[in-house]
Design a protein around this motif. Structure first.
Motif, short mmCIF file in Angstrom:
data_model
loop_
_atom_site.label_atom_id
_atom_site.label_comp_id
_atom_site.label_asym_id
_atom_site.label_seq_id
_atom_site.Cartn_x
_atom_site.Cartn_y
_atom_site.Cartn_z
N SER A 1 -8.08 -8.48 1.19
CA SER A 1 -7.77 -7.06 1.04
C SER A 1 -7.86 -6.34 2.39
CB SER A 1 -8.74 -6.42 0.05
OG SER A 1 -8.50 -5.04 -0.08
N THR A 2 -8.90 -6.64 3.16
CA THR A 2 -9.05 -6.02 4.48
C THR A 2 -7.91 -6.42 5.40
OG1 THR A 2 -11.46 -6.04 4.19
CG2 THR A 2 -10.63 -5.71 6.43
N PHE B 1 -7.68 1.70 -2.01
CA PHE B 1 -8.56 0.99 -1.09
C PHE B 1 -9.78 0.43 -1.83
CE2 PHE B 1 -12.19 0.87 1.80
CZ PHE B 1 -11.69 0.12 2.86
N LYS C 1 -10.64 -3.84 -3.46
CA LYS C 1 -11.77 -4.64 -2.95
C LYS C 1 -12.57 -5.29 -4.07
CE LYS C 1 -11.03 -3.36 1.34
NZ LYS C 1 -9.71 -2.78 1.12
N ARG D 1 0.85 -1.19 0.00
CA ARG D 1 0.00 0.00 0.00
C ARG D 1 0.89 1.24 0.00
NH1 ARG D 1 -3.31 -3.56 -0.44
NH2 ARG D 1 -5.24 -3.87 0.72
N GLU E 1 -4.89 -7.11 4.48
CA GLU E 1 -3.73 -6.34 4.04
C GLU E 1 -3.79 -4.91 4.57
OE1 GLU E 1 -3.77 -6.64 -0.18
OE2 GLU E 1 -3.09 -8.71 -0.20
N ASP E 2 -5.00 -4.31 4.59
CA ASP E 2 -5.16 -2.96 5.12
C ASP E 2 -4.77 -2.91 6.60
OD1 ASP E 2 -6.16 -1.98 2.70
OD2 ASP E 2 -8.23 -2.45 3.24
N VAL E 3 -5.29 -3.88 7.37
CA VAL E 3 -5.03 -3.92 8.81
C VAL E 3 -3.54 -4.17 9.07
CG1 VAL E 3 -5.50 -5.19 10.94
CG2 VAL E 3 -7.38 -4.64 9.38
N LEU F 1 -12.38 -9.81 -0.61
CA LEU F 1 -12.63 -8.72 0.34
C LEU F 1 -11.91 -8.97 1.66
CD1 LEU F 1 -14.25 -6.09 0.64
CD2 LEU F 1 -16.12 -7.45 1.58
N MET F 2 -11.93 -10.23 2.13
CA MET F 2 -11.27 -10.57 3.39
C MET F 2 -9.76 -10.40 3.30
SD MET F 2 -13.50 -13.90 4.55
CE MET F 2 -12.28 -14.41 5.75
#
Length: 200
Positions: free
Chosen positions: A144-145, A66, A70, A20, A147-149, A141-142
Motif C-alpha cells: 500500500s505504501t 489511505f 492499509k 488512488r 502504491e502511495d509513493v 502495509l508495504m
C-alpha cells in the motif's frame, strides 16, 4: 501542450485514478490552485479541480482511502466499492484533458481513460487480494505504501514531463494486465486443488 503531451497526461492521470482516484484529484487540484500547473486554453475545464469544495471532498476521500488501504481485507472491500467509481473518474479526467472542440477525440479519451483506469484498478485489486492471503499484515502495509509513493511520484512526473510519464503509465498498464491474468490463473489453480480430483 501538444497532442503527445496531452495523451501522456491523460494516460497518466487515468491510470493513477485506478489506484488512488481521490489523491489524484487532490494533488492535481492543489497543483492548479498553487499555479504549479499553468493550464492551456483547452484544459481550462480542469480548473474545476481547484475549487475549494472539490479539494475538500477529494482530501476527505484521500484520507479515507489511505487508511482503508492499509488494513487487510478492508482494502479489498474498499476496492470492490470503487470498481465503478474509479473507472468513471479516470474516464472523466481524461475527457477533461482533450480538446472539447473535437468530439471524436473526446469519445476516444473517455473510452481509453475509463479502460486504463479500470485495468489499473483491476490489477491493483487482484494483487491486493493475493497479498491479503498472507497471514502477516506487513506485506499489505508495504504494498500500500509503495502504491502511495508511486502515485505521488508518477503524478508529479506527469505534471513536469507528460511524455515520460505516459510511457511509464503504459508500462504500468501492461503490468496491471499481466497481474490480472496471473492472479486469475492462480485462483483457478487454487480452486482446482481444493476441489480435489473429479470422482468420475
Amino acid at each position: 501542450m501538444g497532442l503527445i503531451e496531452l495523451l501522456g497526461l491523460a494516460g497518466s492521470v487515468s491510470l493513477l485514478s485506478g489506484w488512488r482516484l481521490y489523491a489524484t484529484v487532490l494533488i492535481t487540484g492543489l497543483a492548479m490552485r498553487s499555479g504549479w500547473v499553468p493550464l492551456p486554453e483547452q484544459l481550462q475545464m480542469l480548473d474545476v479541480l481547484a475549487n475549494p469544495w472539490v479539494l475538500g471532498i477529494a482530501a476527505f476521500g484521500a484520507v479515507m482511502e489511505f487508511l482503508a488501504d492499509k488494513i487487510m481485507w478492508l482494502d479489498s472491500i474498499w476496492d470492490a466499492i470503487h470498481s465503478l467509481i474509479r473507472p468513471i473518474g479516470g474516464a472523466l479526467l481524461a475527457l477533461a484533458i482533450v480538446d472539447p472542440g473535437d468530439p471524436t477525440w473526446q469519445v476516444i479519451a473517455f473510452l481509453l481513460g475509463g479502460g486504463a483506469a479500470f485495468a489499473a484498478h483491476a490489477g491493483k485489486a487482484s494483487a491486493r487480494a493475493a497479498v491479503n492471503t498472507s497471514p502477516e499484515p506487513v506485506s499489505n502495509l508495504m504494498v500500500s505504501t509503495a502504491e502511495d509513493v508511486a502515485t505521488a511520484g508518477l503524478l508529479a512526473l506527469a505534471i513536469a514531463n507528460p511524455v515520460i510519464a505516459g510511457v511509464i503509465a503504459l508500462g504500468l498498464l501492461i503490468l496491471s494486465i499481466v497481474l490480472i491474468a496471473f492472479v486469475g490463473r492462480t485462483v483457478k489453480r487454487f480452486f482446482r486443488r481444493t476441489r480435489g480430483p473429479d470422482p468420475t
